[in-house]
Write an enzyme that holds these catalytic residues in place. Structure first.
Site, PDB file in Angstrom:
ATOM      1  N   LYS A  23      -1.416  -5.049   2.169  1.00 36.02           N
ATOM      2  CA  LYS A  23      -0.019  -4.209   1.897  1.00 36.02           C
ATOM      3  C   LYS A  23      -0.606  -2.930   1.274  1.00 36.02           C
ATOM      4  CE  LYS A  23       4.085  -4.781  -0.640  1.00 36.02           C
ATOM      5  NZ  LYS A  23       5.091  -5.571  -1.852  1.00 36.02           N
ATOM      6  N   LYS A  60      -3.372  -6.349  -1.575  1.00 41.39           N
ATOM      7  CA  LYS A  60      -2.693  -5.459  -2.202  1.00 41.39           C
ATOM      8  C   LYS A  60      -2.885  -4.060  -3.053  1.00 41.39           C
ATOM      9  CE  LYS A  60       2.113  -5.596  -4.326  1.00 41.39           C
ATOM     10  NZ  LYS A  60       3.014  -6.267  -5.063  1.00 41.39           N
ATOM     11  N   LYS A 100       0.470   0.055 -12.218  1.00 44.90           N
ATOM     12  CA  LYS A 100      -0.352  -1.163 -11.995  1.00 44.90           C
ATOM     13  C   LYS A 100      -1.649  -1.165 -11.402  1.00 44.90           C
ATOM     14  CE  LYS A 100       4.413  -3.103 -10.866  1.00 44.90           C
ATOM     15  NZ  LYS A 100       5.321  -4.204  -9.893  1.00 44.90           N
ATOM     16  N   SER A 105       8.427  -0.299   2.139  1.00 44.14           N
ATOM     17  CA  SER A 105       9.696   0.281   1.713  1.00 44.14           C
ATOM     18  C   SER A 105       9.309   1.724   2.213  1.00 44.14           C
ATOM     19  CB  SER A 105      10.309  -0.032   0.573  1.00 44.14           C
ATOM     20  OG  SER A 105       9.361   0.246  -0.494  1.00 44.14           O
ATOM     21  N   TYR A 109      11.478  -4.241   7.541  1.00 44.13           N
ATOM     22  CA  TYR A 109      12.714  -4.174   7.367  1.00 44.13           C
ATOM     23  C   TYR A 109      13.511  -3.910   8.776  1.00 44.13           C
ATOM     24  CZ  TYR A 109      11.536  -4.047   2.595  1.00 44.13           C
ATOM     25  OH  TYR A 109      10.773  -4.288   1.381  1.00 44.13           O
ATOM     26  N   ARG A 164      10.873  -0.687  -5.431  1.00 39.59           N
ATOM     27  CA  ARG A 164      11.369  -1.008  -6.850  1.00 39.59           C
ATOM     28  C   ARG A 164      12.651  -0.481  -7.160  1.00 39.59           C
ATOM     29  NH1 ARG A 164       5.161   1.232  -8.371  1.00 39.59           N
ATOM     30  NH2 ARG A 164       4.255  -0.488  -7.853  1.00 39.59           N
TER      31      ARG A 164
END
Length: 331
Positions: free
Chosen positions: A256, A202, A225, A282, A320, A212
């Protein structure tokens, strides 16, 4: 494989492209509804069933709403649904206790789905960011994201989700040693058949922004992060991480984001031959959907983008677009 070449005109590549029937017969990969996992957002704060502004067509749902989504998915032949909670900000703390509460939003949704649609596989997310006042995937102290203390919390979270009936646990936190700790705890607690789909590779990506927003972590996040998610410049590190997670007890692995990292998907599949997944995240969804809605590209890009994952070696994709794609594939 060394490609065999017959000179023109004995070989005309276009012969096998001249009709849909011929193109189907020689297609090297297939995209099936069985390759899809549908990520959905669940909430019990006001604002359910309203679109996420940065993700047109994607809504946060109540627990009852995600049960209806699971019923829809099962009816379309989608094998799995993945839950992401939008937690009431009043429940977010620096110690994240809500993450392993048996009655937290995610665990209630798991139980409700398994009661109503037992045949569908329910995947959950294991990371502290939906419950963390600091917006991070781990516990923060003096600005430092703590690894070992976070792993202890994640193990409790994994056990609570297994007890709720989750079929697939998705550790997305990127803490060192968490897969081994979870697997040992699951075995000791009698959850030997619970599957772990590890977010093994990731990356610290700018493609996560709309997500988020969807889970309410954007405003809370302090800093970035990059001390626990991967550097986008690294490929060899991804293979080392996958090898480690498999050795610690992961059943499947995730790359990812998705399309910007197809080279990593291919390398993971070729190197390990294990069930390999990618997340069409996303930001990828928002870019494609936005371009489609503006008429800049045709909606054919949806199926094309998912076929790219199959060609790169992925066994399945979190997307999605799953319900829309399932309807198209069913014809």
């Amino acid at each position: 494989m060394t490609p065999f070449h017959t000179p023109f005109p004995a070989l005309r590549f276009r012969r096998l492209r001249q009709s849909a029937a011929l193109r189907d017969l020689v297609a090297e990969e297939r995209l099936s509804v069985k390759d899809l996992i549908w990520p959905v957002f669940v909430t019990d704060v006001p604002g359910a069933d309203v679109e996420v502004p940065s993700m047109p067509g994607v809504v946060r749902r109540t627990v009852e709403g995600v049960v209806r989504a699971a019923e829809e998915a099962a009816g379309l032949g989608i094998p799995a649904i993945c839950l992401f909670p939008y937690t009431d900000p009043a429940l977010k703390t620096e110690t994240c206790e809500e993450a392993w509460s048996p009655d937290n939003l995610s665990n209630r949704a798991v139980r409700a789905i398994k009661a109503a649609v037992p045949e569908i596989a329910v995947m959950t997310d294991i990371a502290l960011d939906p419950y963390n006042a600091n917006g991070h995937d781990g516990i923060v102290r003096d600005g430092i994201i703590l690894n070992d203390e976070t792993v202890e919390a994640l193990v409790k979270m994994a056990l609570a989700q297994a007890e709720a009936g989750a079929d697939i646990l998705g550790p997305s936190d990127m803490m060192d040693g968490r897969i081994g700790a979870m697997r040992a705890a699951l075995e000791a607690a009698g959850h030997k058949d619970v599957t772990i789909l590890s977010y093994a590779a990731k990356y610290a990506s700018a493609f996560y922004g709309p997500f988020r927003d969807a889970v309410g972590a954007a405003g809370a996040l302090k800093g970035d992060k990059k001390t626990y998610q991967m550097n986008p410049a690294n490929a060899d590190e991804a293979l080392r991480l996958v090898a480690r997670d498999l050795a610690e007890g992961a059943d499947m692995v995730m790359v990812k984001p998705g399309m910007p990292y197809l080279d990593i998907c291919r390398a993971v599949k070729d190197s390990f031959g294990v069930p390999t997944f990618a997340y069409q995240v996303s930001g990828e969804y928002a870019m494609l959907k936005g371009a489609i809605l503006n008429g800049w590209v045709k909606d054919e890009v949806i199926l094309e983008s998912l076929m790219c994952f199959r060609r790169a070696g992925c066994d399945g994709v979190l997307t999605y677009f799953a319900p829309e794609v399932a309807r198209r594939l069913k014809g």
